[in-house]
Motif scaffolding. Structure first.
Motif, PDB file in Angstrom:
ATOM      1  N   UNK A   4       0.819  -1.206   0.000  1.00  0.00           N
ATOM      2  CA  UNK A   4       0.000   0.000   0.000  1.00  0.00           C
ATOM      3  C   UNK A   4       0.848   1.249   0.000  1.00  0.00           C
ATOM      4  N   UNK A   5       1.187   1.741  -1.169  1.00  0.00           N
ATOM      5  CA  UNK A   5       2.017   2.937  -1.315  1.00  0.00           C
ATOM      6  C   UNK A   5       1.233   4.114  -1.894  1.00  0.00           C
ATOM      7  N   UNK A   6       0.671   3.942  -3.086  1.00  0.00           N
ATOM      8  CA  UNK A   6       0.045   5.045  -3.808  1.00  0.00           C
ATOM      9  C   UNK A   6      -1.197   5.563  -3.101  1.00  0.00           C
ATOM     10  N   UNK A   7      -1.348   6.885  -3.099  1.00  0.00           N
ATOM     11  CA  UNK A   7      -2.521   7.521  -2.499  1.00  0.00           C
ATOM     12  C   UNK A   7      -3.240   8.374  -3.538  1.00  0.00           C
ATOM     13  N   UNK A   8      -4.534   8.650  -3.332  1.00  0.00           N
ATOM     14  CA  UNK A   8      -5.310   9.391  -4.324  1.00  0.00           C
ATOM     15  C   UNK A   8      -4.691  10.723  -4.731  1.00  0.00           C
ATOM     16  N   UNK A   9      -4.047  11.432  -3.813  1.00  0.00           N
ATOM     17  CA  UNK A   9      -3.454  12.731  -4.127  1.00  0.00           C
ATOM     18  C   UNK A   9      -1.945  12.663  -4.292  1.00  0.00           C
ATOM     19  N   UNK A  10      -1.406  11.437  -4.317  1.00  0.00           N
ATOM     20  CA  UNK A  10       0.036  11.287  -4.371  1.00  0.00           C
ATOM     21  C   UNK A  10       0.574  11.057  -5.763  1.00  0.00           C
ATOM     22  N   UNK A  11       0.207   9.929  -6.367  1.00  0.00           N
ATOM     23  CA  UNK A  11       0.726   9.591  -7.689  1.00  0.00           C
ATOM     24  C   UNK A  11       2.233   9.424  -7.653  1.00  0.00           C
ATOM     25  N   UNK A  12       2.931  10.117  -8.569  1.00  0.00           N
ATOM     26  CA  UNK A  12       4.384  10.009  -8.644  1.00  0.00           C
ATOM     27  C   UNK A  12       5.074  10.626  -7.432  1.00  0.00           C
ATOM     28  N   UNK A  13       4.385  11.495  -6.711  1.00  0.00           N
ATOM     29  CA  UNK A  13       4.962  12.137  -5.526  1.00  0.00           C
ATOM     30  C   UNK A  13       4.695  11.263  -4.308  1.00  0.00           C
ATOM     31  N   UNK A  14       5.428  10.151  -4.227  1.00  0.00           N
ATOM     32  CA  UNK A  14       5.189   9.195  -3.143  1.00  0.00           C
ATOM     33  C   UNK A  14       5.536   9.784  -1.780  1.00  0.00           C
ATOM     34  N   UNK A  15       6.375  10.817  -1.766  1.00  0.00           N
ATOM     35  CA  UNK A  15       6.728  11.445  -0.512  1.00  0.00           C
ATOM     36  C   UNK A  15       5.612  12.283   0.077  1.00  0.00           C
ATOM     37  N   UNK A  16       4.537  12.470  -0.696  1.00  0.00           N
ATOM     38  CA  UNK A  16       3.398  13.277  -0.223  1.00  0.00           C
ATOM     39  C   UNK A  16       2.401  12.430   0.556  1.00  0.00           C
ATOM     40  N   UNK A  17       2.875  11.362   1.170  1.00  0.00           N
ATOM     41  CA  UNK A  17       2.013  10.455   1.920  1.00  0.00           C
ATOM     42  C   UNK A  17       1.212  11.201   2.981  1.00  0.00           C
ATOM     43  N   UNK A  18      -0.097  10.927   3.024  1.00  0.00           N
ATOM     44  CA  UNK A  18      -0.968  11.529   4.024  1.00  0.00           C
ATOM     45  C   UNK A  18      -1.462  10.511   5.055  1.00  0.00           C
ATOM     46  N   UNK A  19      -1.440   9.250   4.702  1.00  0.00           N
ATOM     47  CA  UNK A  19      -1.836   8.218   5.667  1.00  0.00           C
ATOM     48  C   UNK A  19      -0.936   8.320   6.894  1.00  0.00           C
ATOM     49  N   UNK A  20      -1.544   8.249   8.063  1.00  0.00           N
ATOM     50  CA  UNK A  20      -0.786   8.401   9.307  1.00  0.00           C
ATOM     51  C   UNK A  20      -0.863   7.131  10.152  1.00  0.00           C
ATOM     52  N   UNK A  21       0.154   6.949  10.964  1.00  0.00           N
ATOM     53  CA  UNK A  21       0.170   5.864  11.946  1.00  0.00           C
ATOM     54  C   UNK A  21       0.647   6.451  13.272  1.00  0.00           C
ATOM     55  N   UNK A  22      -0.242   6.493  14.235  1.00  0.00           N
ATOM     56  CA  UNK A  22       0.074   7.047  15.560  1.00  0.00           C
ATOM     57  C   UNK A  22       0.329   5.904  16.532  1.00  0.00           C
ATOM     58  N   UNK A  23       1.395   6.032  17.299  1.00  0.00           N
ATOM     59  CA  UNK A  23       1.721   5.001  18.274  1.00  0.00           C
ATOM     60  C   UNK A  23       0.952   5.250  19.565  1.00  0.00           C
ATOM     61  N   UNK A  24       0.058   4.316  19.885  1.00  0.00           N
ATOM     62  CA  UNK A  24      -0.692   4.377  21.138  1.00  0.00           C
ATOM     63  C   UNK A  24       0.118   3.632  22.188  1.00  0.00           C
ATOM     64  N   UNK A  25       0.833   4.373  23.028  1.00  0.00           N
ATOM     65  CA  UNK A  25       1.728   3.745  23.997  1.00  0.00           C
ATOM     66  C   UNK A  25       0.968   2.985  25.078  1.00  0.00           C
ATOM     67  N   UNK A  26      -0.286   3.353  25.298  1.00  0.00           N
ATOM     68  CA  UNK A  26      -1.069   2.666  26.330  1.00  0.00           C
ATOM     69  C   UNK A  26      -1.347   1.219  25.946  1.00  0.00           C
ATOM     70  N   UNK A  27      -1.583   0.998  24.646  1.00  0.00           N
ATOM     71  CA  UNK A  27      -1.893  -0.357  24.164  1.00  0.00           C
ATOM     72  C   UNK A  27      -0.738  -0.971  23.373  1.00  0.00           C
ATOM     73  N   UNK A  28       0.316  -0.172  23.128  1.00  0.00           N
ATOM     74  CA  UNK A  28       1.449  -0.634  22.330  1.00  0.00           C
ATOM     75  C   UNK A  28       1.007  -1.045  20.928  1.00  0.00           C
ATOM     76  N   UNK A  29       0.201  -0.169  20.312  1.00  0.00           N
ATOM     77  CA  UNK A  29      -0.335  -0.431  18.976  1.00  0.00           C
ATOM     78  C   UNK A  29      -0.144   0.794  18.081  1.00  0.00           C
ATOM     79  N   UNK A  30      -0.024   0.518  16.776  1.00  0.00           N
ATOM     80  CA  UNK A  30      -0.104   1.572  15.775  1.00  0.00           C
ATOM     81  C   UNK A  30      -1.576   1.778  15.426  1.00  0.00           C
ATOM     82  N   UNK A  31      -1.983   3.029  15.301  1.00  0.00           N
ATOM     83  CA  UNK A  31      -3.354   3.371  14.913  1.00  0.00           C
ATOM     84  C   UNK A  31      -3.265   4.084  13.559  1.00  0.00           C
TER      85      UNK A  31
END
Length: 391
Positions: free
Chosen positions: A124-151
């Motif tokens: 899962x790399x390409x995003x609707x607003x990304x295309x060739x600009x893969x560095x423009x990733x908007x998908x986020x992953x937040x570390x929930x330290x309470x549960x030790x999970x990525x959200x």
């Protein structure tokens, strides 16, 4: 570079060529027209060990190399690209990131099933607003330290093998923070199929590759364990650049197969089709067109094999991969156009393989980096990027 294949590589090529001719060719047209994923063909490919070709035997692979993978992709695409791209994405984008960057635990958990074809992996790399600009990733992953999970929250588009009944995992690139210089920190995270919050859209209605699986994905508070981080945190961008470099060789081999398939079908048609009392292959205009098609396919083959040989030897191959991908993809489009022209009105009919080739060719100039991106990469490798700041 020795252009002769080893006995082992040649035997593999012959075996897959026979499989493509006898198993895939008679039925794939129906799958294509129904826009149906060919599970039975994929199952047979798994039994042949094709999904495990470049991976070590200790993880269920065949212990082969990237040249072997390219040979297989070329022979499959010589008959059908939907099947070929299913294998290419399953190996280069699905399993390869686990092999290159995974922990021993991640490899043990995923690679045996990926190598056997029991499950498919997606990237899962390409995003609707990304295309060739893969560095423009908007998908986020937040570390929930309470549960030790990525959200994880966000969306991805044009993801191959992401919604089949046997999809097992999707490796997702996501922003996990900010670097000291203020840029996005991008990491790669494994998301098992069926994880709550992961929504897999209906298959796209595509121009080509109609027997392959391509979908959009949405992530809404998707939670996975912190151990699902793939590789080092913040190295996701560098990781997928390496994956794309290798994948371009695979796509080049696939494109070469399509280009050669156009030659095969056009030669057969030129010998059988008669006009004005003789086979159309007797006409110099057809002969010259076929000569050009063969020349392009032959050159494309040399290009991808040269890039693969550098990869296998552990040498730098970025420029050669971009050259191979650029030339072979444009060759596929040119040969598909000429093959359709040789077939005349029949080339516009879906019962003929060249109609399928024509529909499948164009995406090869777009996926795994557009032709424009390949030219940019080649120019950079020539040192021209340094002139941007020159006065």
């Amino acid at each position: 570079m020795n252009h002769r294949l080893s006995d082992e590589h040649e035997q593999l090529r012959r075996t897959v060529a026979e499989f493509a001719r006898d198993v895939i060719a008679p039925v794939i047209g129906d799958y294509y027209e129904r826009h149906e994923f060919p599970y039975d063909i994929v199952r047979e490919m798994g039994k042949l060990g094709l999904f495990g070709l470049p991976f070590p035997e200790e993880h269920g692979g065949m212990g082969g190399d990237y040249l072997a993978l390219g040979l297989v992709l070329e022979e499959l695409a010589r008959v059908d690209s939907s099947v070929a791209i299913t294998l290419e994405a399953g190996v280069s984008l699905g399993a390869m990131p686990i092999h290159l960057f995974g922990t021993q635990e991640q490899k043990a958990e995923w690679l045996p099933r990926l190598c056997s074809g029991e499950i498919l992996g997606a990237f899962g790399l390409t995003e609707p607003d990304g295309g060739s600009d893969a560095g423009a990733t908007r998908t986020t992953a937040r570390l929930d330290e309470a549960t030790n999970e990525w959200v994880i929250n966000g969306s991805k588009c044009f993801i191959t093998n992401s919604g089949t009944d046997i999809t097992g995992l999707i490796t997702v690139t996501a922003v996990t923070g900010t670097t000291p210089d203020g840029r996005k920190e991008i990491s790669a995270i494994i998301v098992p199929a069926g994880t709550p919050g992961l929504t897999v859209a209906a298959p796209y209605s595509k121009v080509g590759w109609n027997a392959s699986d391509t979908r959009e994905l949405a992530f809404t508070d998707v939670r996975v364990p912190v151990r699902n981080l793939l590789g080092e945190r913040g190295r996701g961008y560098a990781q997928f650049l390496r994956i794309l470099d290798e994948g371009r060789i695979a796509i080049a081999a696939l494109a070469t197969g399509l280009a050669q398939g156009c030659v095969d079908e056009s030669l057969k048609y030129a010998r059988e089709r008669k006009a004005f009392g003789r086979p159309i292959g007797a006409n110099q205009a057809i002969q010259f067109k076929l000569a050009d098609m063969e020349m392009r396919a032959h050159t494309a083959r040399l290009a991808w094999r040269h890039a693969a040989s550098k990869l296998v030897a552990g040498e730098r191959f970025k420029k050669e991969a971009a050259l191979a991908k650029l030339y072979s993809s444009e060759t596929a489009v040119d040969n598909a156009r000429d093959a359709t022209q040789i077939h005349g009105g029949y080339g516009f009919m879906n019962e003929y393989a060249v109609a399928r080739f024509w529909r499948d060719a164009k995406i090869l100039e777009i996926g795994e980096g557009t032709s424009e991106i390949q030219r940019l990469l080649i120019a950079r490798e020539l040192g021209l990027a340094d002139l941007n700041g020159a006065r």
